[in-house]
Structures are given as C-alpha cells and as structure tokens.
Write an enzyme that holds these catalytic residues in place. Structure first.
Site, PDB file in Angstrom:
ATOM      1  N   LYS A  75      12.828 -32.857  77.282  1.00 32.01           N
ATOM      2  CA  LYS A  75      13.563 -34.056  77.727  1.00 32.01           C
ATOM      3  C   LYS A  75      14.975 -34.077  77.151  1.00 32.01           C
ATOM      4  CE  LYS A  75       9.325 -36.776  78.368  1.00 32.01           C
ATOM      5  NZ  LYS A  75       8.309 -35.932  77.704  1.00 32.01           N
TER       6      LYS A  75
HETATM    7  P1  5BU Z   1      -1.795 -37.199  78.454  1.00 35.90           P
HETATM    8  O1  5BU Z   1      -2.606 -36.915  77.240  1.00 35.90           O
HETATM    9  O2  5BU Z   1      -2.416 -36.617  79.730  1.00 35.90           O
HETATM   10  O3  5BU Z   1      -1.424 -38.636  78.579  1.00 35.90           O
HETATM   11  O4  5BU Z   1      -0.439 -36.379  78.186  1.00 35.90           O
HETATM   12  C1  5BU Z   1       0.660 -36.496  79.040  1.00 35.90           C
HETATM   13  C2  5BU Z   1       1.734 -35.502  78.671  1.00 35.90           C
HETATM   14  O5  5BU Z   1       2.781 -35.596  79.643  1.00 35.90           O
HETATM   15  C3  5BU Z   1       2.398 -35.718  77.320  1.00 35.90           C
HETATM   16  O6  5BU Z   1       2.696 -34.450  76.778  1.00 35.90           O
HETATM   17  C4  5BU Z   1       3.706 -36.441  77.635  1.00 35.90           C
HETATM   18  O7  5BU Z   1       4.784 -36.085  76.798  1.00 35.90           O
HETATM   19  C5  5BU Z   1       4.004 -35.978  79.038  1.00 35.90           C
HETATM   20  N1  5BU Z   1       4.686 -36.982  79.874  1.00 35.90           N
HETATM   21  C6  5BU Z   1       4.105 -38.178  80.240  1.00 35.90           C
HETATM   22  O8  5BU Z   1       2.987 -38.481  79.874  1.00 35.90           O
HETATM   23  N2  5BU Z   1       4.795 -39.038  81.048  1.00 35.90           N
HETATM   24  C7  5BU Z   1       6.043 -38.787  81.490  1.00 35.90           C
HETATM   25  O9  5BU Z   1       6.617 -39.583  82.233  1.00 35.90           O
HETATM   26  C8  5BU Z   1       6.626 -37.548  81.093  1.00 35.90           C
HETATM   27  C9  5BU Z   1       5.928 -36.665  80.305  1.00 35.90           C
HETATM   28 BR1  5BU Z   1       8.298 -37.114  81.681  1.00 35.90          BR
END
Ligand code: 5BU
Length: 266
Positions: free
Chosen positions: A93
């Site tokens: 990011k």
């Molecule tokens: P989760 O455990 O499935 O919630 O992880 C989601 C991943 O995607 C996590 O590494 C975040 O940094 C990433 N992410 C997110 O959740 N939402 C966003 O809008 C963005 C990245 Br951009």
C-alpha cells in the site's frame, strides 16, 4: 481447458504478460485463491506454504509483520512459492510521491527484487505508478501495481464520491497498473467497479470468507462465489485459510468455490 475458454473477453482484452500469466496459472491450478499469508514467523509461513501450495495461485505478503525476518529466510520462502507457480504479491500500500515509492522498494526489504505485484494508493497522484515501475526496472524486473479502488474495511474513505472513478481513470491506461483492488464484501459495489474498469485490467478482492458478515476491527466479509460472479479475478483469502483448523482443506475449498464460480461466469 484453455485460458481463452475460461476467461472469455478478459483474456482477449487483458493482454499484458503479467495478466496473462495470472490467468494461465488460475487455469492450471484451478484456483483463483490469493493467499493472504499473515503469519508472523518464518516457520509459520513455511508451514502454511507446505499445507496449501497446490490450491493457491498467488501469495500475498506483509513483509513487515514477520518477527524473525531475515533476507535469507525470505528469499528462500519466496523461491519456494515461485517454484509452486505462485506470483508473489507484497501488499505494501504505497502512497508517497513517485521517487520515494521507488526508493522504498529498495531499503532493508528490497521488495523490488522479489515481488511480482504490489499495492498502492493513488492518493499522491499517478507518479506512484511511474515510480514503482522504475523501482522494478532498477533491478531489471517488471512488476505490476494493484491500485486500491475500493477497500473492504468499514468506513474507508475510498467510498467518498468520485475517488474510485479517479483511480480507475488513472490506472486503466497505465502500463504499470496490473489492476485494481475491489471490495469483495459488497458484490453490488464490485459489479459497479467492474463496469467502470471494463475487461482490460484485473480486479482482485479482499474481504471474502465462506462465513460472511462483520469481523474483527472493521473487516467485512462477502461470499467468494458472489465476488467472482460480480467480476473478481482473484479472491484474497487470509484468516479463512491460515487460521482454519486444517488450512489445506480450507484452501482446497476456496479453490473449488472460486474455480466453479469462474466456470459459471464464463
Ligand atoms: P483476512 O484474514 O481474510 O481478513 O485478510 C485480508 C487480507 O487482505 C489482509 O492481509 C489485509 O491486509 C488485506 N486487505 C484487506 O483485508 N482489505 C483491503 O481493502 C485491502 C487489503 Br486493500
């Protein structure tokens, strides 16, 4: 199956090598899963990779959350992912001016040398795309940027009217832009984003989980099948896999859901 049959107009319109590479890997592995490998030790990360490799097409990292990170251990980890036909995607990011984003791809982590893809906000303007392209060029590599057009977290400011449109307008014709991050938790918003982007760029979506609804610290989850039907080209799944009792079975399940949805969309 051939990628053209599976991806249809997306295959024809998204002709850049990295996009084609992604679409080919998805077909070979029958999986649109981008694993958010958010474990904080190298042993935890390597164990996760061992468990899920056949079902994952790209590996998304946050290099700066690893407690026992060393350049050697990281190089080894990335090499193992690449040997399993995964793209390596650092969710950095970026958001600074172009020349600083470029130089931040060096430094201790040297992400320009191992990442194939990286995220950026467009908040500082399009120079971030040019700077990041220079970052990869400086080590004679080509990478792709995923611009944040939407986010999955509640209350994010990318929802302010006009922002998403401006990101799409700047990224759509830029060669360094591999695609966009869309909100996997809201299929209707994602379908609107797809209409704006057209077929020429990828959209990858975090905020997907088989268990939908509001989650920890403002995260929101939508259904992976719905995200693919609404236009997602890669489902970013983290805790749904790495915190599952059996990550291998969970990864296989997400792979199957995504692949079946892609065939349904075709
Ligand atoms: P989760 O455990 O499935 O919630 O992880 C989601 C991943 O995607 C996590 O590494 C975040 O940094 C990433 N992410 C997110 O959740 N939402 C966003 O809008 C963005 C990245 Br951009």
């Amino acid at each position: 199956m051939q990628p053209e049959e599976v991806w249809g107009t997306r295959w024809t319109a998204a002709s850049e090598p990295l996009a084609r590479r992604w679409m080919t890997t998805v077909v070979n592995k029958q999986s649109m899963v981008v694993l958010a490998a958010d474990r904080q030790t190298m042993a935890g990360l390597n164990e996760l990779l061992d468990d899920v490799a056949p079902y994952v097409s790209a590996l998304k990292t946050h290099v700066d959350l690893v407690e026992d990170w060393t350049p050697e251990a990281w190089d080894d980890f990335c090499a193992r992912a690449k040997a399993e036909d995964m793209l390596v995607f650092e969710d950095r990011k970026h958001g600074d001016i172009g020349k600083i984003a470029r130089d931040q791809m060096g430094g201790v982590y040297d992400s320009r040398s191992w990442s194939d893809l990286m995220t950026a906000h467009l908040i500082s303007g399009p120079s971030v795309l040019d700077g990041m392209a220079e970052g990869w060029q400086s080590v004679r590599r080509t990478g792709g940027v995923l611009l944040l057009a939407q986010m999955s977290s509640a209350g994010n400011l990318l929802e302010i009217p006009g922002y998403t449109d401006a990101v799409v307008a700047a990224g759509k014709g830029h060669p360094a832009c591999f695609g966009f991050i869309g909100n996997g938790s809201r299929a209707d918003e994602l379908a609107e984003l797809r209409a704006k982007v057209g077929d020429g760029k990828m959209i990858w979506t975090p905020g997907v989980n088989i268990v939908t609804g509001d989650a920890e610290l403002g995260q929101r989850y939508g259904d992976p099948r719905e995200a693919v039907l609404a236009g997602s080209d890669g489902i970013i799944v983290g805790s749904g896999i790495h915190r599952a009792d059996d990550p291998s079975t969970a990864a296989k399940q997400y792979a199957e859901v995504s692949w079946n949805a892609l065939l349904e969309r075709a």
